[in-house]
Motif scaffolding. Structure first.
Motif, PDB file in Angstrom:
ATOM      1  N   LEU A  50       0.821  -1.214   0.000  1.00  0.00           N
ATOM      2  CA  LEU A  50       0.000   0.000   0.000  1.00  0.00           C
ATOM      3  C   LEU A  50       0.854   1.262   0.000  1.00  0.00           C
ATOM      4  N   ASP A  51       2.102   1.131   0.443  1.00  0.00           N
ATOM      5  CA  ASP A  51       2.976   2.305   0.531  1.00  0.00           C
ATOM      6  C   ASP A  51       3.977   2.385  -0.620  1.00  0.00           C
ATOM      7  N   HIS A  52       4.145   1.307  -1.330  1.00  0.00           N
ATOM      8  CA  HIS A  52       5.122   1.296  -2.408  1.00  0.00           C
ATOM      9  C   HIS A  52       4.468   0.793  -3.684  1.00  0.00           C
ATOM     10  N   ASP A  53       4.414   1.653  -4.664  1.00  0.00           N
ATOM     11  CA  ASP A  53       3.786   1.279  -5.925  1.00  0.00           C
ATOM     12  C   ASP A  53       4.539   0.142  -6.620  1.00  0.00           C
ATOM     13  N   GLU A  54       5.854   0.098  -6.411  1.00  0.00           N
ATOM     14  CA  GLU A  54       6.632  -0.955  -7.059  1.00  0.00           C
ATOM     15  C   GLU A  54       6.209  -2.329  -6.560  1.00  0.00           C
ATOM     16  N   ASP A  55       5.995  -2.458  -5.248  1.00  0.00           N
ATOM     17  CA  ASP A  55       5.569  -3.741  -4.696  1.00  0.00           C
ATOM     18  C   ASP A  55       4.202  -4.139  -5.249  1.00  0.00           C
ATOM     19  N   GLU A  56       3.329  -3.167  -5.373  1.00  0.00           N
ATOM     20  CA  GLU A  56       2.005  -3.473  -5.920  1.00  0.00           C
ATOM     21  C   GLU A  56       2.117  -3.892  -7.390  1.00  0.00           C
ATOM     22  N   ALA A  57       3.010  -3.226  -8.127  1.00  0.00           N
ATOM     23  CA  ALA A  57       3.173  -3.577  -9.530  1.00  0.00           C
ATOM     24  C   ALA A  57       3.702  -5.004  -9.675  1.00  0.00           C
ATOM     25  N   VAL A  58       4.656  -5.383  -8.824  1.00  0.00           N
ATOM     26  CA  VAL A  58       5.200  -6.744  -8.872  1.00  0.00           C
ATOM     27  C   VAL A  58       4.115  -7.749  -8.495  1.00  0.00           C
ATOM     28  N   THR A  59       3.351  -7.451  -7.460  1.00  0.00           N
ATOM     29  CA  THR A  59       2.285  -8.362  -7.036  1.00  0.00           C
ATOM     30  C   THR A  59       1.254  -8.536  -8.143  1.00  0.00           C
ATOM     31  N   SER A  60       0.899  -7.429  -8.787  1.00  0.00           N
ATOM     32  CA  SER A  60      -0.072  -7.493  -9.882  1.00  0.00           C
ATOM     33  C   SER A  60       0.479  -8.321 -11.042  1.00  0.00           C
ATOM     34  N   ALA A  61       1.782  -8.149 -11.351  1.00  0.00           N
ATOM     35  CA  ALA A  61       2.391  -8.893 -12.453  1.00  0.00           C
ATOM     36  C   ALA A  61       2.463 -10.385 -12.141  1.00  0.00           C
ATOM     37  N   VAL A  62       2.813 -10.724 -10.901  1.00  0.00           N
ATOM     38  CA  VAL A  62       2.877 -12.129 -10.509  1.00  0.00           C
ATOM     39  C   VAL A  62       1.495 -12.760 -10.580  1.00  0.00           C
ATOM     40  N   THR A  63       0.490 -12.016 -10.124  1.00  0.00           N
ATOM     41  CA  THR A  63      -0.881 -12.540 -10.160  1.00  0.00           C
ATOM     42  C   THR A  63      -1.322 -12.807 -11.594  1.00  0.00           C
ATOM     43  N   ASP A  64      -1.046 -11.856 -12.473  1.00  0.00           N
ATOM     44  CA  ASP A  64      -1.434 -12.022 -13.874  1.00  0.00           C
ATOM     45  C   ASP A  64      -0.681 -13.195 -14.512  1.00  0.00           C
ATOM     46  N   LEU A  65       0.630 -13.305 -14.223  1.00  0.00           N
ATOM     47  CA  LEU A  65       1.431 -14.403 -14.767  1.00  0.00           C
ATOM     48  C   LEU A  65       0.896 -15.747 -14.285  1.00  0.00           C
ATOM     49  N   ALA A  66       0.597 -15.856 -12.996  1.00  0.00           N
ATOM     50  CA  ALA A  66       0.102 -17.115 -12.445  1.00  0.00           C
ATOM     51  C   ALA A  66      -1.216 -17.517 -13.096  1.00  0.00           C
ATOM     52  N   HIS A  67      -2.101 -16.568 -13.259  1.00  0.00           N
ATOM     53  CA  HIS A  67      -3.393 -16.887 -13.875  1.00  0.00           C
ATOM     54  C   HIS A  67      -3.214 -17.340 -15.318  1.00  0.00           C
ATOM     55  N   ARG A  68      -2.274 -16.712 -16.050  1.00  0.00           N
ATOM     56  CA  ARG A  68      -2.040 -17.109 -17.433  1.00  0.00           C
ATOM     57  C   ARG A  68      -1.486 -18.540 -17.523  1.00  0.00           C
ATOM     58  N   LEU A  69      -0.746 -18.934 -16.476  1.00  0.00           N
ATOM     59  CA  LEU A  69      -0.194 -20.289 -16.442  1.00  0.00           C
ATOM     60  C   LEU A  69      -1.165 -21.291 -15.823  1.00  0.00           C
ATOM     61  N   GLY A  70      -2.320 -20.818 -15.389  1.00  0.00           N
ATOM     62  CA  GLY A  70      -3.314 -21.717 -14.813  1.00  0.00           C
ATOM     63  C   GLY A  70      -3.143 -21.970 -13.338  1.00  0.00           C
ATOM     64  N   PHE A  71      -2.381 -21.115 -12.625  1.00  0.00           N
ATOM     65  CA  PHE A  71      -2.175 -21.286 -11.193  1.00  0.00           C
ATOM     66  C   PHE A  71      -3.105 -20.353 -10.427  1.00  0.00           C
ATOM     67  N   SER A  72      -3.478 -20.764  -9.216  1.00  0.00           N
ATOM     68  CA  SER A  72      -4.152 -19.844  -8.307  1.00  0.00           C
ATOM     69  C   SER A  72      -3.091 -19.073  -7.531  1.00  0.00           C
ATOM     70  N   VAL A  73      -3.477 -17.908  -6.991  1.00  0.00           N
ATOM     71  CA  VAL A  73      -2.532 -17.038  -6.288  1.00  0.00           C
ATOM     72  C   VAL A  73      -2.980 -16.894  -4.844  1.00  0.00           C
ATOM     73  N   ILE A  74      -2.030 -17.115  -3.921  1.00  0.00           N
ATOM     74  CA  ILE A  74      -2.291 -16.998  -2.490  1.00  0.00           C
ATOM     75  C   ILE A  74      -1.373 -15.925  -1.936  1.00  0.00           C
ATOM     76  N   ALA A  75      -1.943 -14.987  -1.195  1.00  0.00           N
ATOM     77  CA  ALA A  75      -1.149 -13.944  -0.539  1.00  0.00           C
ATOM     78  C   ALA A  75      -1.063 -14.279   0.942  1.00  0.00           C
ATOM     79  N   GLU A  76       0.156 -14.366   1.455  1.00  0.00           N
ATOM     80  CA  GLU A  76       0.323 -14.683   2.876  1.00  0.00           C
ATOM     81  C   GLU A  76       0.845 -13.453   3.618  1.00  0.00           C
ATOM     82  N   GLY A  77       0.661 -13.472   4.909  1.00  0.00           N
ATOM     83  CA  GLY A  77       1.113 -12.354   5.731  1.00  0.00           C
ATOM     84  C   GLY A  77       0.205 -11.142   5.658  1.00  0.00           C
ATOM     85  N   VAL A  78      -1.081 -11.350   5.338  1.00  0.00           N
ATOM     86  CA  VAL A  78      -2.038 -10.238   5.241  1.00  0.00           C
ATOM     87  C   VAL A  78      -2.529  -9.907   6.653  1.00  0.00           C
ATOM     88  N   GLU A  79      -2.317  -8.653   7.069  1.00  0.00           N
ATOM     89  CA  GLU A  79      -2.616  -8.303   8.452  1.00  0.00           C
ATOM     90  C   GLU A  79      -3.638  -7.176   8.590  1.00  0.00           C
TER      91      GLU A  79
END
Length: 641
Positions: free
Chosen positions: A561-590
């Protein structure tokens, strides 16, 4: 061969040489004497038996038996080549004893008798009928009671002219030569044995590949050096580990790897002083014991100089130019230890710190040493904990952001310490990994989690359980068989088990990891990549690994939420995983805000304290029963999104 033995052998050799030289001198002297010596010296040289005392013959004191014995003695001397004949006459010319030589009869002339009466003794050289030279010795003899003018006897001794003493001397020379030959053979044997012992000693103390000293030699030589170390004159032990050496072996072959080790050894040896020790400890590990240091700061300076020489030296192996780098750990004596095992252990700790931090060289610091007495005591406690089953599993739920339903739980291990209470994994898992106890713990966690999932299923609450697999367990040949056997024993469907593996575990041995995971996936077990984004997974392997989910590492999530770069990486990983047919799990959500943002990015599941902390099985069952009835605006908003 010891120094005292060498001195003894050397003295024997010198004595034998002196004896030989002295024998040659005596031989030469005796030859000269045989040509023109006095009568007494010649008689001494002929070694005539004492029984040949002519005075006794002159007085008729010899019996027939004595005369027979005298004749036997003369025959024996003649047979030995020491005498040709002997005769005794009274001074009136009457013969008393006659032993004719082989060359002719003995005789005396009137002139001989006259000379004998005057008390003269003399020698005559001449030739015999057989052509051999001979020497006649004439000796007047009187009894002790007789005066100089009284009658006595004349003894004539015929000996080989010059051959008698030469024969004796030749025998002496042969004897001496034989002794010298024996001594020579003995010395040659001792020299050969010494050479063999030195070779064996060298092989025992030196590395056969590089020629450097080995571990045994280091222990032998370091003992005396360490005893002299002081704060003002410290010693330093450098433990050096080459970087990427395995890649050289795998790419160019072991022969190229051996050549590289030999050249590295030469660079190390050239970079130290003659009094310093350079050793190969094994594999691509080398040790350097630096002596005569002015202070402790000089140790790191020397280590950096050695590392710089390695980095700058040209290494060409099999036609390929190689850049060599290393990590060096430094331990000082007596500051960090007074014995070599202490220095080795502490230099090893510093070397791994240098490797992890990529700092090149690190001096041991006890403040950062995890291998302390307390850590050692913890290893003992951990072994006991495995035997006594002091570990427990807590389970943290995962929630689907699509409908806010519980999809699965992750099994997380805790240590129920008998005195310290419940310990989180961060306090004992690193120690378990270092001491080789992670595999038995992984087996226990697998078995316990599968049994718990089967128990929930029988109770009408089927939940998929996720279990973390350590890197060492992943490459074990028997992992698929163990997992499937545990599922069969608990009668749990394979789809209710998910294995979470880290990027590091995969990249340690990608081919082996793919083989093991494929066997499990083909039986219905799901696989997820844990802590994705914190390691160095090759994206190419994502295409071939039989995985079903990616878990985004908490380091990318927590500051999103404080760093746009981290959000961009998370968004890219999520999109990549979905394209490969994987589900995405985010851990450490507080936080709820983070949960909402992840839902907006298309994340499939979340796990963290915003949902629930890890709970014991009984507490989790109560939490699950209460989950649907709980009222939370943030959860409703997340579900609506």
């Amino acid at each position: 061969m010891s120094r005292p033995l060498l001195l003894i052998v050397g003295a024997l050799i010198l004595g034998a040489m002196v004896w030989l030289i002295r024998g040659v001198e005596i031989r030469g002297q005796e030859r000269a004497d045989a040509q023109g010596a006095t009568t007494a010296e010649v008689i001494a040289a002929t070694v005539v038996h004492p029984r040949l005392g002519a005075s006794d013959l002159a007085q008729g004191q010899f019996s027939a038996e004595d005369l027979a014995g005298l004749r036997d003695d003369v025959d024996r001397l003649r047979a030995d080549g020491q005498l040709l004949g002997l005769g005794v006459w009274r001074l009136d010319g009457m013969p008393l004893f006659d032993s004719s030589p082989a060359s002719g009869a003995l005789r005396v002339s009137d002139r001989d008798v006259v000379r004998a009466r005057q008390g003269d003794s003399w020698t005559e050289s001449g030739g015999a009928a057989d052509g051999h030279a001979q020497l006649r010795v004439f000796i007047p003899s009187r009894t002790a009671e007789e005066g100089a003018g009284s009658d006595g006897s004349l003894v004539q001794v015929v000996i080989p002219h010059g051959d008698l003493t030469a024969a004796a001397q030749d025998r002496l020379l042969r004897q001496q030569t034989s002794v010298i030959v024996i001594f020579g053979l003995l010395i040659a044997g001792l020299v050969w044995l010494r050479h063999r012992l030195l070779r064996r000693e060298r092989h025992a103390r030196h590395d056969p590949l590089t020629g450097l000293l080995n571990r045994r030699a280091l222990y032998e030589d370091a003992r005396g050096l360490l005893a002299k170390a002081s704060i003002k004159r410290p010693l330093a032990f450098l433990l050096l580990d080459l970087s990427e050496f395995k890649s050289v072996n795998d790419t160019l072959g072991h022969t190229a790897g051996d050549l590289l080790l030999q050249r590295v050894a030469a660079v190390l040896q050239a970079g130290v002083r003659a009094e310093d020790l350079v050793v190969r400890l094994g594999g691509d590990e080398f040790g350097v014991l630096l002596t005569h240091l002015p202070d402790t700061a000089a140790a790191q300076d020397r280590a950096e100089q050695i590392l710089r020489r390695l980095r700058e030296a040209p290494f060409t192996v099999e036609g390929v130019d190689l850049a060599v780098d290393a990590s060096i750990g430094v331990a000082l004596a007596p500051e960090h230890g007074r014995t070599l095992p202490e220095l080795l252990q502490r230099a090893d700790v510093a070397m791994y710190q240098a490797k992890r931090s990529r700092r090149g060289t690190v001096v041991y610091d006890p403040k950062t040493d995890e291998h302390t007495v307390g850590q050692l005591a913890m290893v003992t406690d951990l072994r006991r904990a495995l035997d006594n089953e002091e570990f427990v599993l807590h389970y943290q739920p995962k929630v689907s952001l699509r409908d806010m339903q519980i999809t699965s739980v992750e099994a997380l291990v805790r240590w129920q310490h008998p005195t310290r209470g419940l310990l989180p994994p961060g306090e004992f898992l690193p120690v378990l990994e270092r001491c080789g106890l992670m595999r038995p713990l992984t087996r226990w966690v697998l078995r316990e989690a599968i049994q718990q999932a089967a128990s929930w299923r029988r109770a009408g609450m089927p939940l998929q359980v996720a279990v973390n697999i350590s890197p060492r367990s992943l490459v074990q040949d028997d992992l698929p068989a163990r997992v499937l056997a545990a599922l069969l024993a608990a009668e749990l469907p394979a789809a209710l088990l998910q294995l979470e593996i880290t990027e590091t575990a995969v990249m340690t041995n990608p081919e082996r990891a793919a083989f093991v995971l494929t066997q499990l996936q083909s039986r219905g077990v799901e696989v997820a990549i844990d802590d994705f984004g914190a390691g160095y997974t090759s994206l190419a392997f994502l295409r071939i690994l039989p995985i079903t989910a990616l878990k985004i590492d908490r380091s990318l999530i927590k500051d999103m939420l404080d760093h746009d770069e981290d959000e961009a990486v998370t968004s890219a990983v999520t999109d990549l995983a979905h394209r490969l047919g994987f589900s995405v799990i985010a851990e450490g959500v507080e936080t709820e805000a983070l949960l909402d943002r992840l839902a907006a990015l298309g994340c499939d599941q979340v796990q963290g304290y915003v949902i629930s902390a890890p709970l014991p099985p009984a507490a989790l069952e109560g939490w699950l029963a209460d989950w649907q009835s709980r009222s939370s605006p943030s959860v409703e908003n997340a579900a609506a999104s």
